[in-house]
Design a protein around this motif. Structure first.
Motif, short mmCIF file in Angstrom:
data_model
loop_
_atom_site.label_atom_id
_atom_site.label_comp_id
_atom_site.label_asym_id
_atom_site.label_seq_id
_atom_site.Cartn_x
_atom_site.Cartn_y
_atom_site.Cartn_z
N GLU A 95 14.47 -26.20 -98.12
CA GLU A 95 13.74 -25.09 -98.74
C GLU A 95 12.33 -25.52 -99.13
O GLU A 95 11.37 -24.76 -98.96
N GLU A 96 12.18 -26.74 -99.64
CA GLU A 96 10.84 -27.23 -99.99
C GLU A 96 10.00 -27.41 -98.75
O GLU A 96 8.78 -27.11 -98.76
N PHE A 97 10.60 -27.86 -97.65
CA PHE A 97 9.87 -27.94 -96.39
C PHE A 97 9.40 -26.55 -95.95
O PHE A 97 8.25 -26.38 -95.52
N PHE A 98 10.27 -25.54 -96.05
CA PHE A 98 9.88 -24.19 -95.68
C PHE A 98 8.70 -23.71 -96.52
O PHE A 98 7.76 -23.10 -96.01
N ARG A 99 8.74 -23.97 -97.82
CA ARG A 99 7.65 -23.52 -98.69
C ARG A 99 6.33 -24.22 -98.35
O ARG A 99 5.28 -23.57 -98.20
N GLN A 100 6.38 -25.54 -98.24
CA GLN A 100 5.14 -26.27 -97.99
C GLN A 100 4.60 -26.02 -96.58
O GLN A 100 3.38 -25.89 -96.38
N SER A 101 5.48 -25.95 -95.60
CA SER A 101 5.00 -25.73 -94.23
C SER A 101 4.39 -24.33 -94.07
O SER A 101 3.39 -24.16 -93.37
N ALA A 102 4.98 -23.33 -94.74
CA ALA A 102 4.42 -21.98 -94.68
C ALA A 102 3.05 -21.94 -95.34
O ALA A 102 2.12 -21.28 -94.85
N ALA A 103 2.90 -22.64 -96.46
CA ALA A 103 1.62 -22.65 -97.17
C ALA A 103 0.53 -23.35 -96.35
O ALA A 103 -0.64 -22.93 -96.36
N GLN A 104 0.91 -24.39 -95.61
CA GLN A 104 -0.09 -25.17 -94.88
C GLN A 104 -0.37 -24.63 -93.48
O GLN A 104 -1.51 -24.68 -93.01
N TYR A 105 0.67 -24.13 -92.80
CA TYR A 105 0.52 -23.78 -91.39
C TYR A 105 0.95 -22.35 -91.07
O TYR A 105 0.76 -21.89 -89.93
N GLY A 106 1.54 -21.66 -92.02
CA GLY A 106 2.05 -20.32 -91.75
C GLY A 106 3.52 -20.35 -91.40
O GLY A 106 4.08 -21.38 -91.02
N ALA A 107 4.18 -19.20 -91.54
CA ALA A 107 5.62 -19.11 -91.31
C ALA A 107 5.94 -19.07 -89.82
O ALA A 107 5.16 -18.60 -89.00
N THR A 108 7.13 -19.57 -89.49
CA THR A 108 7.68 -19.46 -88.14
C THR A 108 9.00 -18.71 -88.25
O THR A 108 9.41 -18.31 -89.33
N GLU A 109 9.68 -18.55 -87.13
CA GLU A 109 10.97 -17.84 -87.17
C GLU A 109 12.00 -18.55 -88.05
O GLU A 109 12.87 -17.90 -88.64
N ALA A 110 11.90 -19.86 -88.16
CA ALA A 110 12.85 -20.59 -88.99
C ALA A 110 12.77 -20.14 -90.44
O ALA A 110 13.77 -20.20 -91.17
N HIS A 111 11.59 -19.67 -90.88
CA HIS A 111 11.42 -19.24 -92.26
C HIS A 111 12.15 -17.93 -92.55
O HIS A 111 12.28 -17.54 -93.72
#
Length: 288
Positions: free
Chosen positions: A104-120
């Motif tokens: 979940e923390e990876f999803f939050r940080q990756s979305a903030a830095q690079y934008g969401a993907t389908e995994a989100h």
């Protein structure tokens, strides 16, 4: 057992973007608030959503008390299942475990830095099967049979060994050329494959398609949601480094600290926006 037929379920919640930012290449990402569980719509936007109510007669309460906890809501699903349904069975790390929280923390940080993907659009999970599409008229009875067989198979297992985290890995040109995938590879005992294969055998009309359960997806684009977004090789390398920083910890690799569940859901709301999670309604959950 008497189940009320006047049940009120919340309508699918459609979220309105609040501002936007540039993320994964080719993507204009709507801002979103990620909750502790990705399949839960942000609390502030839920409105009056509530669980279906079961008639509180003494007879109904006595009958429900006999049902095992994972099947306590099954009478509702069986009796209200007149319409078509899309369901899924997941093998997932227990909510609140180091593995679940790390993803979940990876999803939050990756979305903030690079934008969401389908995994989100999903909470952390490994699919035990593909989506199960059930026709109107028989969906309720088929849901009931799947749930009962899952319950019997988990109970008969005598204690299943949990999946173990193996490594973060990248896949090039997935699901098509020019975009890449990041996943957390798992060592999953074969007992889980035998379990879902047995469900498929016992409920053939459901068309259950067993899967390998060999990974948890962390980042990918253009598999089920068509967008202009891609995960470039450079972005995949950066996401790989982020995942390793968050997930390569002693607690995440300690199987004793990371229990797993088998969970049976209905897809209640399918999102077409990468920044908005799908919404799943739980039918049953079996803690392993």
């Amino acid at each position: 057992m008497t189940v009320s037929t006047a049940l009120s379920l919340p309508a699918p919640v459609r979220l309105r973007p609040r501002g936007s930012r540039r993320g994964i290449k080719g993507q204009h990402l709507a801002s979103t608030t990620r909750t502790a569980n990705a399949f839960s719509v942000p609390v502030a936007q839920l409105g009056e959503a509530h669980e279906p109510e079961i008639e509180e007669s003494a007879q109904a309460q006595q009958a429900l008390a006999v049902l095992p906890e994972p099947l306590r809501m099954l009478p509702y699903w069986v009796r209200s299942g007149g319409g078509a349904r899309r369901c899924i069975v997941y093998l997932e790390p227990r909510r609140g475990s180091p593995l679940y929280n790390g993803i979940e923390e990876f999803f939050r940080q990756s979305a903030a830095q690079y934008g969401a993907t389908e995994a989100h659009q999903y909470h952390p999970h490994s699919s035990m099967c593909g989506f199960i599409d059930l026709d109107a008229g028989r969906a309720g009875s088929v849901v009931g049979r799947i749930a009962w067989h899952l319950h019997a198979l988990v109970a008969a297992s005598g204690g299943l060994e949990a999946p173990r985290v193996r490594a973060v890995a990248r896949a090039s040109d997935y699901p098509r050329a020019g975009t890449h995938k990041l996943e957390l590879q798992l060592d999953t005992p074969r007992a889980f494959r035998r379990m879902i294969a047995e469900v498929a055998r016992r409920v053939p009309e459901a068309g259950v398609r067993p899967k390998r359960m060999g990974h948890i997806s962390l980042a990918y684009c253009n598999k089920h949601v068509a967008t202009d977004a891609v995960v470039t090789a450079e972005q995949a390398a950066a996401l790989d480094a982020l995942a390793r920083a968050l997930l390569y910890t002693r607690d995440v690799f300690d199987a004793a600290k990371n229990p797993w569940d088998v969970a049976f859901y209905e897809l209640a709301f399918r999102s077409s926006a990468l920044g908005t999670p799908h919404r799943f309604t739980q039918i049953g959950r079996w803690q392993l």
